[in-house]
Design an enzyme around this catalytic site. Structure first.
Site, PDB file in Angstrom:
ATOM      1  N   ASN A 139      38.193  41.434  32.856  1.00  0.00           N
ATOM      2  CA  ASN A 139      38.307  39.976  32.818  1.00  0.00           C
ATOM      3  C   ASN A 139      37.392  39.486  31.701  1.00  0.00           C
ATOM      4  O   ASN A 139      36.174  39.469  31.857  1.00  0.00           O
ATOM      5  CB  ASN A 139      37.885  39.418  34.187  1.00  0.00           C
ATOM      6  CG  ASN A 139      37.754  37.907  34.192  1.00  0.00           C
ATOM      7  OD1 ASN A 139      38.208  37.225  33.268  1.00  0.00           O
ATOM      8  ND2 ASN A 139      37.130  37.368  35.232  1.00  0.00           N
TER       9      ASN A 139
ATOM     10  N   LYS B  97      37.062  36.583  30.469  1.00  0.00           N
ATOM     11  CA  LYS B  97      36.571  35.204  30.643  1.00  0.00           C
ATOM     12  C   LYS B  97      36.701  34.445  29.328  1.00  0.00           C
ATOM     13  O   LYS B  97      37.642  34.667  28.587  1.00  0.00           O
ATOM     14  CB  LYS B  97      35.131  35.225  31.190  1.00  0.00           C
ATOM     15  CG  LYS B  97      35.015  36.099  32.449  1.00  0.00           C
ATOM     16  CD  LYS B  97      33.712  35.957  33.180  1.00  0.00           C
ATOM     17  CE  LYS B  97      33.735  36.844  34.418  1.00  0.00           C
ATOM     18  NZ  LYS B  97      32.552  36.705  35.241  1.00  0.00           N
TER      19      LYS B  97
ATOM     20  N   HIS C 112      39.751  33.100  40.934  1.00  0.00           N
ATOM     21  CA  HIS C 112      38.432  33.649  40.586  1.00  0.00           C
ATOM     22  C   HIS C 112      37.354  32.677  41.052  1.00  0.00           C
ATOM     23  O   HIS C 112      37.544  31.456  41.009  1.00  0.00           O
ATOM     24  CB  HIS C 112      38.337  33.876  39.075  1.00  0.00           C
ATOM     25  CG  HIS C 112      37.114  34.644  38.691  1.00  0.00           C
ATOM     26  ND1 HIS C 112      35.890  34.036  38.567  1.00  0.00           N
ATOM     27  CD2 HIS C 112      36.913  35.962  38.448  1.00  0.00           C
ATOM     28  CE1 HIS C 112      34.992  34.971  38.254  1.00  0.00           C
ATOM     29  NE2 HIS C 112      35.585  36.136  38.169  1.00  0.00           N
TER      30      HIS C 112
ATOM     31  N   GLU D  46      34.747  31.638  39.721  1.00  0.00           N
ATOM     32  CA  GLU D  46      34.344  30.635  38.725  1.00  0.00           C
ATOM     33  C   GLU D  46      35.319  29.466  38.719  1.00  0.00           C
ATOM     34  O   GLU D  46      34.923  28.311  38.547  1.00  0.00           O
ATOM     35  CB  GLU D  46      34.240  31.291  37.339  1.00  0.00           C
ATOM     36  CG  GLU D  46      32.966  32.126  37.238  1.00  0.00           C
ATOM     37  CD  GLU D  46      33.042  33.283  36.261  1.00  0.00           C
ATOM     38  OE1 GLU D  46      33.949  33.340  35.419  1.00  0.00           O
ATOM     39  OE2 GLU D  46      32.156  34.166  36.362  1.00  0.00           O
TER      40      GLU D  46
ATOM     41  N   GLU E 100      35.019  40.086  45.277  1.00  0.00           N
ATOM     42  CA  GLU E 100      33.901  39.882  44.356  1.00  0.00           C
ATOM     43  C   GLU E 100      32.840  39.003  45.012  1.00  0.00           C
ATOM     44  O   GLU E 100      32.975  37.766  45.026  1.00  0.00           O
ATOM     45  CB  GLU E 100      34.387  39.179  43.082  1.00  0.00           C
ATOM     46  CG  GLU E 100      35.435  39.938  42.316  1.00  0.00           C
ATOM     47  CD  GLU E 100      35.513  39.470  40.871  1.00  0.00           C
ATOM     48  OE1 GLU E 100      35.272  40.302  39.989  1.00  0.00           O
ATOM     49  OE2 GLU E 100      35.778  38.282  40.630  1.00  0.00           O
TER      50      GLU E 100
ATOM     51  N   GLY F  73      27.965  38.843  37.345  1.00  0.00           N
ATOM     52  CA  GLY F  73      27.159  38.537  36.161  1.00  0.00           C
ATOM     53  C   GLY F  73      25.662  38.558  36.412  1.00  0.00           C
ATOM     54  O   GLY F  73      24.877  38.079  35.609  1.00  0.00           O
TER      55      GLY F  73
ATOM     56  N   SER G  16      29.305  42.945  38.599  1.00  0.00           N
ATOM     57  CA  SER G  16      28.347  43.839  37.934  1.00  0.00           C
ATOM     58  C   SER G  16      28.778  45.309  37.970  1.00  0.00           C
ATOM     59  O   SER G  16      27.940  46.192  38.136  1.00  0.00           O
ATOM     60  CB  SER G  16      26.937  43.652  38.507  1.00  0.00           C
ATOM     61  OG  SER G  16      26.492  42.325  38.252  1.00  0.00           O
TER      62      SER G  16
HETATM   63  P1  PGA Z   1      30.827  40.808  36.020  1.00  0.00           P
HETATM   64  O1  PGA Z   1      32.058  39.822  36.367  1.00  0.00           O
HETATM   65  O2  PGA Z   1      31.416  42.201  35.938  1.00  0.00           O
HETATM   66  O3  PGA Z   1      30.314  40.312  34.701  1.00  0.00           O
HETATM   67  O4  PGA Z   1      29.843  40.688  37.126  1.00  0.00           O
HETATM   68  C1  PGA Z   1      33.043  40.188  37.280  1.00  0.00           C
HETATM   69  C2  PGA Z   1      34.059  39.069  37.434  1.00  0.00           C
HETATM   70  O5  PGA Z   1      33.677  37.895  37.413  1.00  0.00           O
HETATM   71  O6  PGA Z   1      35.271  39.329  37.557  1.00  0.00           O
END
Ligand code: PGA
Length: 259
Positions: free
Chosen positions: A13, A15, A103, A105, A175, A181, A221
Site C-alpha cells: 500500500n 499511500k 483502510h 486512515e 491492521e 507506521g 509495521s
Molecule cells: P505500515 O502500514 O506497514 O507502514 O505500518 C500498513 C498499512 O497502513 O497498510
C-alpha cells in the site's frame, strides 16, 4: 510448514507516496528481484496512488510482469457528479485486480463509515475486482479488551448483504491501528489469535466454507525482519505492507520471506 489451500497475498500500500515516474521505477526494480517461484508461492500486489495506476498498468503489461495492480480506494457509484471521486468501472478498465476498502486512515482522517465501506466492497465485487477489507482496533480499544468485538463488528458491517461466495474470494486485512507506521507490530501469536477470531466471525455469519476460503492478511509495521514469523502462523494469509513496500529492495525481501 503450514498446510492451507489459501494462496497468500502480499500487497504494498503505497499511500500518498510515489509520483507516476518513481512508481514505474519501483515496480521495475521489484520485478527484477522476483522470480516465477515467488509468484507461484504468493500473489504480489502493488497499490499505487490513482495518478500512477495507468503508468504502472502499462509497465506491468508491456513487460509481462506477474505483479498485480491494486487501488487504495474507490467510490461506490458507477459514474455521476461526484467531483474528485473514482469509480469501480474506471478502476476495472485499468485492469486493477484488488481494491483496498476501509483502510483505517480513510476511516479516521476522512470519516469513512462501515456503511460506506460496505457499499465500496459491493461496488468492487460487482465490477469483477477483489476487495481488501480493512479492520483493526485502536490502542484504547485494545487496552479495554474490546479488540475482538470491535473487529467482529467491522467485519459483519463491511460484508453485510454480500454473497458468501464473493466473500470467500475476497481478502480481509487485519491492521491494528496502533501498529500502523509506528514500528510496533503485533506479535505473530497475537496477530494469529485475532485473525483466528475474525475467521470464526466469518464462519458464524457466512459459513465454514467461506471462512476457510477468505484470505486474511496482517498489516502494521511489516518489515523484512518480521514477515517470516508472521507468515509461519496458520491463520495469517499474507500482509498489507505500507512503509516497507515503498522501497523495492525491502518489499522484495518481504515477498521472498521463504528464502
Ligand atoms: P505500515 O502500514 O506497514 O507502514 O505500518 C500498513 C498499512 O497502513 O497498510
Amino acid at each position: 510448514m503450514k498446510v492451507t489451500a489459501r494462496k497468500p497475498v502480499i500487497a504494498g500500500n503505497w499511500k500518498m507516496f510515489h509520483t507516476h515516474l518513481t512508481a514505474i521505477q519501483v515496480v521495475q526494480k521489484l520485478s527484477y528481484q522476483l522470480d516465477p517461484s515467488d509468484y507461484e508461492a504468493t500473489e504480489v500486489v502493488v497499490c499505487p496512488a490513482f495518478t500512477a495506476l495507468r503508468s504502472v498498468q502499462t509497465t506491468i503489461e508491456s513487460d509481462r510482469m506477474h505483479i498485480k495492480l491494486g487501488a487504495q480506494n474507490v467510490y461506490w457509484e458507477p459514474d455521476g457528479a461526484f467531483t474528485g471521486e473514482i469509480s469501480a468501472p474506471m478502476l476495472a478498465k485499468l485492469n486493477v485486480s484488488y481494491v483496498i476498502v476501509g483502510h483505517s486512515e480513510r476511516r479516521q482522517l476522512f470519516g469513512e463509515t462501515d456503511e460506506w465501506v460496505n457499499r465500496k466492497a459491493k461496488a468492487v465485487l460487482a465490477n469483477g475486482m477483489i476487495p481488501i477489507l480493512c479492520c483493526g482496533e485502536t490502542l484504547e480499544q485494545r487496552e479495554a479488551g474490546e479488540t475482538r468485538s470491535w473487529v467482529a463488528g467491522q467485519i459483519a458491517a463491511g460484508w453485510k448483504g454480500v454473497d458468501p461466495a464473493d466473500i470467500g474470494r475476497s481478502v480481509i486485512a487485519y491492521e491494528p491501528i496502533w501498529a500502523i507506521g509506528t514500528g510496533r507490530n503485533a506479535t505473530p501469536d497475537d496477530a494469529n489469535e485475532t485473525i483466528g477470531a475474525i475467521r470464526a466471525t466469518v464462519a458464524e455469519a457466512f459459513g465454514e466454507v467461506t471462512a476457510n476460503a477468505v484470505r486474511i492478511q496482517y498489516g502494521g509495521s511489516v518489515k523484512p525482519g518480521n514477515i517470516a514469523d508472521l507468515m509461519a502462523q496458520p491463520e495469517i494469509d499474507g500482509a498489507l505492507v505500507g512503509g516497507a513496500s515503498l522501497d523495492p529492495d525491502d518489499f522484495s525481501k518481504i515477498v521472498r520471506y521463504r528464502h
